[in-house]
Design a protein around this motif. Structure first.
Motif, PDB file in Angstrom:
ATOM      1  N   LEU A   1       0.897  -6.137 -25.244  1.00  8.13           N
ATOM      2  CA  LEU A   1       0.902  -7.298 -26.141  1.00  8.13           C
ATOM      3  C   LEU A   1       2.296  -7.914 -26.222  1.00  8.13           C
ATOM      4  O   LEU A   1       2.435  -9.137 -26.330  1.00  8.13           O
ATOM      5  CB  LEU A   1       0.413  -6.894 -27.535  1.00  8.13           C
ATOM      6  N   ARG A   2       3.336  -7.073 -26.179  1.00  8.07           N
ATOM      7  CA  ARG A   2       4.699  -7.603 -26.200  1.00  8.07           C
ATOM      8  C   ARG A   2       4.953  -8.445 -24.950  1.00  8.07           C
ATOM      9  O   ARG A   2       5.523  -9.543 -25.024  1.00  8.07           O
ATOM     10  CB  ARG A   2       5.694  -6.441 -26.275  1.00  8.07           C
ATOM     11  N   THR A   3       4.526  -7.927 -23.798  1.00  2.00           N
ATOM     12  CA  THR A   3       4.689  -8.693 -22.559  1.00  2.00           C
ATOM     13  C   THR A   3       3.911  -9.995 -22.616  1.00  2.00           C
ATOM     14  O   THR A   3       4.399 -11.061 -22.209  1.00  2.00           O
ATOM     15  CB  THR A   3       4.229  -7.858 -21.358  1.00  2.00           C
TER      16      THR A   3
ATOM     17  N   LEU B   1      11.874 -14.019 -15.002  1.00  2.47           N
ATOM     18  CA  LEU B   1      12.520 -13.857 -16.305  1.00  2.47           C
ATOM     19  C   LEU B   1      12.076 -12.596 -17.047  1.00  2.47           C
ATOM     20  O   LEU B   1      12.852 -12.019 -17.807  1.00  2.47           O
ATOM     21  CB  LEU B   1      12.247 -15.077 -17.178  1.00  2.47           C
ATOM     22  N   LEU B   2      10.840 -12.176 -16.847  1.00  3.12           N
ATOM     23  CA  LEU B   2      10.334 -11.031 -17.617  1.00  3.12           C
ATOM     24  C   LEU B   2      11.220  -9.790 -17.497  1.00  3.12           C
ATOM     25  O   LEU B   2      11.519  -9.145 -18.515  1.00  3.12           O
ATOM     26  CB  LEU B   2       8.897 -10.715 -17.195  1.00  3.12           C
ATOM     27  N   PRO B   3      11.668  -9.398 -16.293  1.00  4.25           N
ATOM     28  CA  PRO B   3      12.523  -8.208 -16.217  1.00  4.25           C
ATOM     29  C   PRO B   3      13.859  -8.355 -16.933  1.00  4.25           C
ATOM     30  O   PRO B   3      14.494  -7.357 -17.277  1.00  4.25           O
ATOM     31  CB  PRO B   3      12.728  -8.017 -14.704  1.00  4.25           C
ATOM     32  N   LEU B   4      14.276  -9.611 -17.161  1.00  5.31           N
ATOM     33  CA  LEU B   4      15.581  -9.848 -17.784  1.00  5.31           C
ATOM     34  C   LEU B   4      15.558  -9.606 -19.287  1.00  5.31           C
ATOM     35  O   LEU B   4      16.618  -9.628 -19.925  1.00  5.31           O
ATOM     36  CB  LEU B   4      16.047 -11.275 -17.495  1.00  5.31           C
ATOM     37  N   PHE B   5      14.382  -9.374 -19.886  1.00  3.91           N
ATOM     38  CA  PHE B   5      14.347  -9.068 -21.317  1.00  3.91           C
ATOM     39  C   PHE B   5      15.023  -7.740 -21.623  1.00  3.91           C
ATOM     40  O   PHE B   5      15.335  -7.452 -22.781  1.00  3.91           O
ATOM     41  CB  PHE B   5      12.900  -9.066 -21.822  1.00  3.91           C
ATOM     42  N   ASP B   6      15.289  -6.953 -20.575  1.00  3.12           N
ATOM     43  CA  ASP B   6      16.048  -5.719 -20.759  1.00  3.12           C
ATOM     44  C   ASP B   6      17.542  -5.930 -20.579  1.00  3.12           C
ATOM     45  O   ASP B   6      18.327  -4.982 -20.699  1.00  3.12           O
ATOM     46  CB  ASP B   6      15.568  -4.644 -19.760  1.00  3.12           C
ATOM     47  N   ASP B   7      17.950  -7.162 -20.259  1.00  8.24           N
ATOM     48  CA  ASP B   7      19.362  -7.498 -20.058  1.00  8.24           C
ATOM     49  C   ASP B   7      19.621  -8.812 -20.796  1.00  8.24           C
ATOM     50  O   ASP B   7      19.440  -9.898 -20.237  1.00  8.24           O
ATOM     51  CB  ASP B   7      19.669  -7.631 -18.567  1.00  8.24           C
ATOM     52  N   ALA B   8      20.036  -8.717 -22.042  1.00 11.06           N
ATOM     53  CA  ALA B   8      20.143  -9.896 -22.903  1.00 11.06           C
ATOM     54  C   ALA B   8      21.092 -10.947 -22.334  1.00 11.06           C
ATOM     55  O   ALA B   8      20.812 -12.147 -22.391  1.00 11.06           O
ATOM     56  CB  ALA B   8      20.586  -9.489 -24.306  1.00 11.06           C
ATOM     57  N   ASP B   9      22.222 -10.523 -21.763  1.00  9.45           N
ATOM     58  CA  ASP B   9      23.191 -11.494 -21.246  1.00  9.45           C
ATOM     59  C   ASP B   9      22.612 -12.257 -20.059  1.00  9.45           C
ATOM     60  O   ASP B   9      22.761 -13.483 -19.962  1.00  9.45           O
ATOM     61  CB  ASP B   9      24.483 -10.786 -20.834  1.00  9.45           C
TER      62      ASP B   9
END
Length: 279
Positions: free
Chosen positions: A50-52, A72-80
């Motif tokens: 659900l978060r995804t 972009l989805l994998p970048l939610f683990d890298d805020a910068d």
């Protein structure tokens, strides 16, 4: 299969994404069900998805297409990294919004002038004598970028690299591309010149004597869809005249600036002579 899985219908309600879109995202590899029943093909999703799904929905609503969302989805683990990517997307949206605003402005112009008669543009011929000129030839990104070339010319005069006392009245721009180009335009700006030295990037040369078909453009360069004003209308008039009189174009088109943006900031005051060499 874990009892905590959600069927596609329930997941659709909680994720606020239609079943049709969930199936589409599955086919594109964007949001793959956690489990698919091998007997009946029913799709089931883990609650964590659900978060995804929420991230996909937000990016979609922010104007991102599926390939971009996948990046972009994998970048939610890298805020910068995500912040930079979203800033880049924001700049693209701004450019798109500007383009849409310009299109809307053109539509408004077309509507405003629907009832106006077409402007009468007089095309004439003349034999132009040879001109001794100081010129700078460059490939520019757009026609608007011509202003940057003239700004460089003004700077050379301010620094003394070009002596204003050696200039004659004529100034213009020549466009060398054999077909119309909206970008990467091969052009030269030039001034009539009596001097004997040229700054770096400039050359002293001679525009040959030639017969031209020409017309005068009054006001700003942008026209409307009916050719009633601007460069579009003048070029249409000259092209029609050249064909009707059995001529062919024998050289690059050029403008002579009688009253330029550098002379007067008011577009209504601009006067430009547009010339096509003919034979």
């Amino acid at each position: 299969m874990s009892d905590s899985y959600l069927g596609i219908g329930d997941f659709s309600r909680f994720a606020m994404l239609s079943v049709r879109m969930l199936r589409h995202y599955d086919e594109r590899g964007l949001l793959v069900p956690a489990y698919v029943d091998p007997h009946n093909g029913y799709r089931f999703y883990a609650p964590a998805q659900l978060r995804t799904a929420g991230r996909i929905r937000a990016l979609r609503d922010a104007g991102c297409g599926i390939p971009q969302i996948a990046e972009l989805l994998p970048l939610f683990d890298d805020a910068d990294a995500l912040r930079q990517a979203l800033a880049d997307h924001g700049r693209r949206l701004g450019a798109a919004a500007q383009a849409i605003a310009e299109q809307q402005s053109l539509l408004d112009t077309i509507t405003t002038h629907l009832e106006e008669p077409s402007m009468s543009i007089t095309v004439e011929t003349r034999d132009v004598p040879a001109r001794r000129i100081l010129s700078h030839r460059s490939t520019v990104a757009s026609y608007a970028a011509e202003a940057e070339l003239w700004a460089g010319f003004e700077n050379l005069m301010k620094t003394g690299a070009i002596d204003p006392a050696q200039l004659d009245a004529g100034a213009g721009a020549t466009f060398f591309d054999e077909e119309f180009r909206g970008t990467d335009i091969d052009m030269a700006i030039w001034v009539e010149y009596r001097g004997d030295t040229a700054p770096d990037g400039w050359e002293i040369t001679t525009m040959p004597a030639q017969k031209v078909a020409w017309a005068t453009m009054y006001g700003q360069y942008e026209g409307d869809a009916e050719g009633r004003r601007g460069m579009e209308g003048v070029c249409e008039a000259i092209g029609t005249w050249v064909a009707d009189h059995g001529y062919t174009v024998t050289g690059p088109m050029y403008n002579v600036y009688i009253i330029s943006p550098g002379d007067d900031a008011n577009p209504d005051s601009w006067v430009t002579e547009v010339s096509y060499p003919i034979g």
